[in-house]
Write an enzyme that holds these catalytic residues in place. Structure first.
Site, PDB file in Angstrom:
ATOM      1  N   THR A  15       0.940  -1.111   0.074  1.00  0.00           N
ATOM      2  CA  THR A  15      -0.105   0.263   0.007  1.00  0.00           C
ATOM      3  C   THR A  15       0.848   1.206   0.166  1.00  0.00           C
ATOM      4  O   THR A  15       1.665   1.382   0.925  1.00  0.00           O
ATOM      5  CB  THR A  15      -0.753   0.146   1.337  1.00  0.00           C
ATOM      6  OG1 THR A  15      -0.081  -0.110   2.359  1.00  0.00           O
ATOM      7  CG2 THR A  15      -1.982  -1.108   1.426  1.00  0.00           C
ATOM      8  N   SER A 259       5.152   9.363  10.194  1.00  0.00           N
ATOM      9  CA  SER A 259       4.052   8.783   9.442  1.00  0.00           C
ATOM     10  C   SER A 259       4.510   8.358   8.095  1.00  0.00           C
ATOM     11  O   SER A 259       5.426   9.296   7.487  1.00  0.00           O
ATOM     12  CB  SER A 259       2.960   9.622   9.540  1.00  0.00           C
ATOM     13  OG  SER A 259       1.669   9.247   8.398  1.00  0.00           O
ATOM     14  N   LYS A 260       3.826   7.416   7.348  1.00  0.00           N
ATOM     15  CA  LYS A 260       4.287   7.287   5.898  1.00  0.00           C
ATOM     16  C   LYS A 260       3.956   8.503   5.067  1.00  0.00           C
ATOM     17  O   LYS A 260       4.329   8.353   3.928  1.00  0.00           O
ATOM     18  CB  LYS A 260       3.644   6.081   5.201  1.00  0.00           C
ATOM     19  CG  LYS A 260       2.014   5.831   5.233  1.00  0.00           C
ATOM     20  CD  LYS A 260       1.436   4.684   4.317  1.00  0.00           C
ATOM     21  CE  LYS A 260       2.282   3.357   4.750  1.00  0.00           C
ATOM     22  NZ  LYS A 260       1.611   2.469   4.010  1.00  0.00           N
ATOM     23  N   ARG A 261       3.069   9.471   5.627  1.00  0.00           N
ATOM     24  CA  ARG A 261       2.612  10.489   4.693  1.00  0.00           C
ATOM     25  C   ARG A 261       3.623  11.740   5.178  1.00  0.00           C
ATOM     26  O   ARG A 261       3.379  12.677   4.372  1.00  0.00           O
ATOM     27  CB  ARG A 261       0.985  10.821   5.193  1.00  0.00           C
ATOM     28  CG  ARG A 261       0.061  10.059   4.922  1.00  0.00           C
ATOM     29  CD  ARG A 261      -1.201  10.349   5.334  1.00  0.00           C
ATOM     30  NE  ARG A 261      -1.216  10.128   6.874  1.00  0.00           N
ATOM     31  CZ  ARG A 261      -1.768   8.925   7.378  1.00  0.00           C
ATOM     32  NH1 ARG A 261      -1.682   7.820   6.653  1.00  0.00           N
ATOM     33  NH2 ARG A 261      -1.542   8.822   8.698  1.00  0.00           N
ATOM     34  N   ASP A 262       4.513  11.537   5.869  1.00  0.00           N
ATOM     35  CA  ASP A 262       5.499  12.494   6.009  1.00  0.00           C
ATOM     36  C   ASP A 262       6.260  12.718   4.944  1.00  0.00           C
ATOM     37  O   ASP A 262       6.840  11.583   4.400  1.00  0.00           O
ATOM     38  CB  ASP A 262       6.379  12.346   7.368  1.00  0.00           C
ATOM     39  CG  ASP A 262       5.679  12.581   8.858  1.00  0.00           C
ATOM     40  OD1 ASP A 262       4.482  13.450   8.503  1.00  0.00           O
ATOM     41  OD2 ASP A 262       5.756  12.048   9.603  1.00  0.00           O
TER      42      ASP A 262
END
Length: 490
Positions: A15, A259-262
């Site tokens: 993902t 976070s992987k969103r960083d």
């Protein structure tokens, strides 16, 4: 002591883009396996059809290849426990769930979401644990039939033991969890789809994993998995319960979990910026582990030789981009010049290079490469550092121009021009020429060379100036000083 043979696994979900926290987990598992001459199983947990993607799967494979983290069993390699994608193992999970039900280790739960929420709220109000209360644990056949006749569907829950569970975490030591804090949990959805809570330990059991090294965020699920392992062992599905080690959180800005969103979490960012895999892996290994108190720079073979999971620190590790860049720079310095030159290749051509392909001269770059190698932090910086050699005119940074071209810079450039024309064309003589120009105008070398640097390269900082002028050549250097003087006096 670790008893051979060691079998560990790296089991990401496909993902999104791979992120540095995931890579740190892969690295520690890989190093542990290699240190003990064990086996690394690469398994893909792709049972979430709504979030998983083939693109992400391919990125995972590509990332592992780029990092040099080879695997012994898994996609494209095969192995005795294939297939290694969970989406291809659904029949296995269905069979195990049926065996757990038949043996009484699991049961059907018919509670609705509304009923569960109401009972949880009541438990909280009474100051009691708010986990599942075991309502459907011991339903009679008649009760089950009534629920089903009423149109209710059911999930499958695992029956947790009624006593405390104790296990030894390889990073955190002994941990004991009381039964009221680990209620019965779901292992199969109402639609028949198996949950992570079932498929992950079942695969570990069937693949004979001996050590589970994973993130701290999964620590709370460990007691549940240990209980499931006991049931799987009783059923002859598992041979042993693996040892668990939970790796510390990787923290980002503001002491929040990365976070992987960083933006700084994406592995792709580091590849695009031109980090060496050796530099990135060196830094990521320091996120919870160290080779020695007074040593930060080492290669991957040294890490493998020294790695011991018991040396991993349980405290959160903060991701420091500046330190990551510093360590990468040190690995760049360690390359031989030929390897460095080859590594720079992608950033010396389209779409990164701003010059025409025919303007690039490999021999000229070979001359400047040793000087560039001492200055760049990541390989992508090479483009801006050497563009003045391959562009017709320097890519002048206007902020740099304003900073360097102070009152009197035109006079300084006139003197420097004359001195350079008269000088022998080597770095030592060129330095003397600029130094003399500065002295004539009451300037030290640093102040004197700033206008020359901006006139010739377009920037206030860059590679060693005098070596750069030597490689650029007398004719082009003087032409650029003339162009700068024309701009100053226009």
């Amino acid at each position: 002591m670790v008893n051979a043979p060691v079998r560990v696994r790296f089991c990401p979900s496909p993902t999104g883009n791979p992120h540095v926290g995931l890579v740190r987990t892969a690295l520690f598992n890989w190093a542990f396996a290699r240190h003990h001459q064990g086996t690394l199983v690469f398994r893909i947990e792709d049972t979430d059809a709504a979030r998983d993607s083939e693109e992400s799967y391919q990125q995972l494979l590509d990332a592992m290849r780029w990092l040099g983290l080879d695997w012994d069993e898994g996609p494209e390699v095969g192995g005795p426990h294939a297939p290694y994608r969970q989406s291809q193992r659904m029949d296995i999970y269905k069979d195990v769930a049926e065996k757990l039900l038949a043996a009484g280790h699991a049961y059907h739960c018919y509670c609705t979401t509304e009923e569960l929420d109401a009972r949880r709220d009541a438990a909280r109000a009474a100051g009691k644990p708010s986990g599942y209360d075991g309502h459907c644990r011991d339903l009679s056949d008649a009760q089950k039939a009534a629920y089903e006749d009423g149109g209710r569907t059911s999930i499958v829950r695992f029956r947790m033991p009624d006593e405390a569970l104790t296990f030894t975490d390889l990073v955190r030591g002994d941990i004991t969890v009381q039964p009221e804090n680990v209620p019965d949990y779901g292992i199969v959805r109402a639609n028949g789809a198996p949950l992570y809570t079932l498929v992950n330990p079942v695969d570990d059991a069937l693949m004979e994993i001996t050590h589970v090294l994973r993130g701290e965020d999964l620590l709370s699920s460990t007691p549940r998995q240990i209980a499931l392992y006991a049931a799987l062992t009783e059923l002859g599905i598992a041979k042993q319960t693996p040892q668990f080690g939970h790796l510390p959180y990787v923290m980002g800005e503001g002491n929040k979990k990365l976070s992987k969103r960083d933006p700084q979490a994406s592995l792709n960012l580091y590849r695009e910026r031109g980090f060496l895999r050796e530099g990135l892996l060196n830094y990521l290994s320091l996120l919870g582990w160290s080779i020695a108190e007074d040593r930060d720079i080492f290669d991957i073979d040294e890490m493998v030789a020294a790695f011991d999971i018991k040396d991993v620190n349980a405290n959160p590790a903060r991701f420091d981009l500046k330190k990551c860049e510093h360590i990468n720079a040190e690995h760049i310095r360690k390359l031989d010049v030929k390897t460095f030159t080859e590594a720079c290749g992608p950033w010396l051509q389209a779409p990164f290079a701003p010059w025409a392909p025919e303007a690039f001269d490999a021999d000229v770059f070979a001359e400047i490469a040793p000087h560039a190698q001492t200055r760049v932090t990541v390989l992508s910086e090479i483009t801006a550092n050497v563009d003045f050699l391959f562009l017709d005119e320097p890519a002048t940074d206007e902020a740099s121009w304003a900073k360097a071209m102070k009152e009197g810079s035109d006079a300084l450039l006139v003197t420097a021009r004359a001195n350079l024309i008269a000088a022998e064309w080597n770095a030592e003589a060129l330095k003397a020429a600029i130094l003399a120009a500065g002295e004539e105008h009451g300037l030290k070398l640093g102040k004197a060379q700033a206008p020359v640097r901006v006139a010739v390269t377009g920037r206030t900082i860059g590679l060693p100036l005098f070596e750069s002028l030597e490689i650029l050549g007398r004719e082009r250097t003087i032409a650029r000083i003339d162009a700068a003087l024309a701009k100053l006096t226009a």
